[in-house]
Design an enzyme around this catalytic site. Structure first.
Site, short mmCIF file in Angstrom:
data_model
loop_
_atom_site.label_atom_id
_atom_site.label_comp_id
_atom_site.label_asym_id
_atom_site.label_seq_id
_atom_site.Cartn_x
_atom_site.Cartn_y
_atom_site.Cartn_z
N ASN A 9 0.88 -1.17 0.00
CA ASN A 9 0.00 0.00 0.00
C ASN A 9 0.92 1.22 0.00
O ASN A 9 1.48 1.56 1.03
CB ASN A 9 -0.89 -0.03 1.25
CG ASN A 9 -1.69 1.25 1.43
OD1 ASN A 9 -1.79 2.06 0.52
ND2 ASN A 9 -2.27 1.42 2.62
N TRP A 10 1.05 1.82 -1.17
CA TRP A 10 1.99 2.95 -1.29
C TRP A 10 1.46 4.23 -0.65
O TRP A 10 2.18 5.20 -0.51
CB TRP A 10 2.31 3.22 -2.76
CG TRP A 10 3.26 2.23 -3.37
CD1 TRP A 10 3.90 1.20 -2.74
CD2 TRP A 10 3.71 2.20 -4.74
NE1 TRP A 10 4.71 0.53 -3.62
CE2 TRP A 10 4.61 1.12 -4.86
CE3 TRP A 10 3.43 2.96 -5.87
CZ2 TRP A 10 5.24 0.80 -6.07
CZ3 TRP A 10 4.05 2.64 -7.07
CH2 TRP A 10 4.95 1.58 -7.17
N LYS A 11 0.17 4.25 -0.33
CA LYS A 11 -0.46 5.47 0.21
C LYS A 11 -0.19 6.64 -0.74
O LYS A 11 -0.13 6.42 -1.94
CB LYS A 11 0.03 5.73 1.64
CG LYS A 11 -0.11 4.47 2.52
CD LYS A 11 0.03 4.72 3.98
CE LYS A 11 -0.14 3.40 4.72
NZ LYS A 11 -0.15 3.55 6.16
N HIS A 94 -9.58 1.54 4.48
CA HIS A 94 -8.33 1.67 5.25
C HIS A 94 -8.58 2.63 6.42
O HIS A 94 -9.35 3.58 6.30
CB HIS A 94 -7.22 2.21 4.34
CG HIS A 94 -5.87 2.16 5.00
ND1 HIS A 94 -5.48 3.10 5.92
CD2 HIS A 94 -4.87 1.27 4.90
CE1 HIS A 94 -4.27 2.78 6.36
NE2 HIS A 94 -3.87 1.67 5.75
N GLU A 96 -6.97 4.99 7.55
CA GLU A 96 -6.72 6.41 7.25
C GLU A 96 -7.92 7.02 6.53
O GLU A 96 -8.21 8.20 6.70
CB GLU A 96 -5.43 6.54 6.41
CG GLU A 96 -4.20 6.32 7.29
CD GLU A 96 -3.01 5.72 6.58
OE1 GLU A 96 -2.96 5.73 5.34
OE2 GLU A 96 -2.11 5.22 7.28
N GLU A 166 -5.67 -4.70 10.52
CA GLU A 166 -4.63 -3.70 10.76
C GLU A 166 -4.93 -2.93 12.04
O GLU A 166 -5.71 -1.97 12.02
CB GLU A 166 -4.59 -2.70 9.59
CG GLU A 166 -4.28 -3.33 8.26
CD GLU A 166 -3.63 -2.32 7.31
OE1 GLU A 166 -2.51 -2.58 6.86
OE2 GLU A 166 -4.23 -1.27 7.06
N GLY A 172 2.35 2.38 10.66
CA GLY A 172 3.32 3.45 10.49
C GLY A 172 4.03 3.85 11.77
O GLY A 172 4.70 4.87 11.83
N SER A 212 3.18 -2.06 10.27
CA SER A 212 4.63 -2.16 10.48
C SER A 212 5.20 -3.54 10.17
O SER A 212 6.12 -4.00 10.84
CB SER A 212 5.01 -1.72 11.90
OG SER A 212 4.60 -0.37 12.12
N GLY A 233 2.69 -1.06 4.21
CA GLY A 233 2.80 0.34 3.84
C GLY A 233 4.25 0.72 3.58
O GLY A 233 4.80 0.48 2.50
N GLY A 234 4.90 1.26 4.61
CA GLY A 234 6.26 1.78 4.49
C GLY A 234 7.24 0.87 3.76
O GLY A 234 7.96 1.29 2.85
P1 PGA Z 1 2.70 0.32 7.57
O1 PGA Z 1 1.24 0.58 6.91
O2 PGA Z 1 3.20 -0.98 7.02
O3 PGA Z 1 3.53 1.50 7.11
O4 PGA Z 1 2.50 0.29 9.03
C1 PGA Z 1 0.35 -0.49 6.74
C2 PGA Z 1 -0.94 0.04 6.16
O5 PGA Z 1 -1.37 1.13 6.53
O6 PGA Z 1 -1.57 -0.63 5.30
#
Ligand code: PGA
Length: 250
Positions: A9-11, A94, A96, A166, A172, A212, A233-234
């Site tokens: 997930n590149w956001k 998600h 966010e 999640e 993050g 994470s 994500g990251g």
């Molecule tokens: P993260 O993000 O791996 O950077 O914690 C995961 C996500 O939000 O899907």
């Protein structure tokens, strides 16, 4: 046996040239992967990502969509539009989006239905806040989110829904749920699906862990009985890191 799905997930990251470089670098590193490899990229990268991934085992997804097919919804993109260019997956709900863009269990459910109507595979995110966890309510929260997301779907659609557990406090932050905690939460989600749709369907649903996940902890998490992949994500922004996660079980 359920397949594993590792999705990035590149956001709101990566310009088209960066997307092309990343996917070009990633391609040889994951070409022997036993798991399904997905990258969910920003809308502006979709077309470039699809072209670069053509003929590889890397599948491309979006990070959101609207539940209507078309109409006066300035700034929105529909499932039909995503499907028309070859997108296969879409992240829905998600945390966010729930937190910053007023996504609710109701809109999540509408989007899941619209995704299936357009033959996209939804990756539905559920997860508790730290406050909810500390109050001991995490299982209530995630089972309710799951139930509402799947409401009104056919058995076959439920079986084909990917769920990403999640915990919000792990996204993050560098804090990961322990593999036992993550596995336990995912079992609760599967149990809830079993209660409503039956054990056979529940056993088919792919449930990922996200929050994470990185090369150093991926193997331990992905080896757990009920964790069927990751939403990353990251660590999905760098080809080598993401490839190390994809390939960690081989
Ligand atoms: P993260 O993000 O791996 O950077 O914690 C995961 C996500 O939000 O899907």
């Amino acid at each position: 046996m359920r397949r594993k799905v590792i999705a990035g997930n590149w956001k709101m990251n990566m310009l088209p040239n960066e997307a092309i470089s990343m996917i070009t670098e990633l391609t040889p590193l994951v070409k022997e992967a036993n798991s399904e490899v997905v990258l969910c990229v920003p809308y502006t990268d979709l077309f470039y990502a699809l072209l670069t991934a053509q003929g590889t085992n890397i599948k491309i997804g979006a990070q959101n969509m609207h539940y209507e097919e078309s109409g006066a919804y300035t700034g929105e993109v529909s499932a039909k539009m995503l499907k028309s260019i070859g997108v296969e997956y879409v992240i829905i709900g998600h945390s966010e989006r729930r937190q910053y863009f007023a996504e609710t269990d109701e809109t999540v459910n509408k989007k899941v239905k619209a995704a299936f109507a357009n033959e996209l595979s939804p990756i539905v995110c559920v997860g508790e806040t730290l406050e909810q966890r500390e109050a001991g309510k995490q299982y209530d929260v995630i089972t309710e989110q799951t139930r509402k997301a799947l409401d009104g779907l056919s058995d076959k659609q439920v079986a084909n829904t990917i769920i990403a557990y999640e915990p919000i406090w792990a996204i993050g932050t560098g804090k990961t749920a322990t593999s036992e905690d993550a596995n336990e939460a995912i079992k609760k989600i599967r149990e809830e699906i079993g209660k409503i749709y039956g054990q056979n369907i529940a056993q088919e649903v792919i449930i990922q862990y996200g929050g994470s996940m990185k090369p150093t902890n991926a193997k331990e998490l992905l080896e757990m009985s009920d964790i069927d992949g990751g939403l990353i994500g990251g660590a999905s922004l760098k080809a080598k890191d993401f490839a190390n996660i994809v390939m960690c079980l081989q």
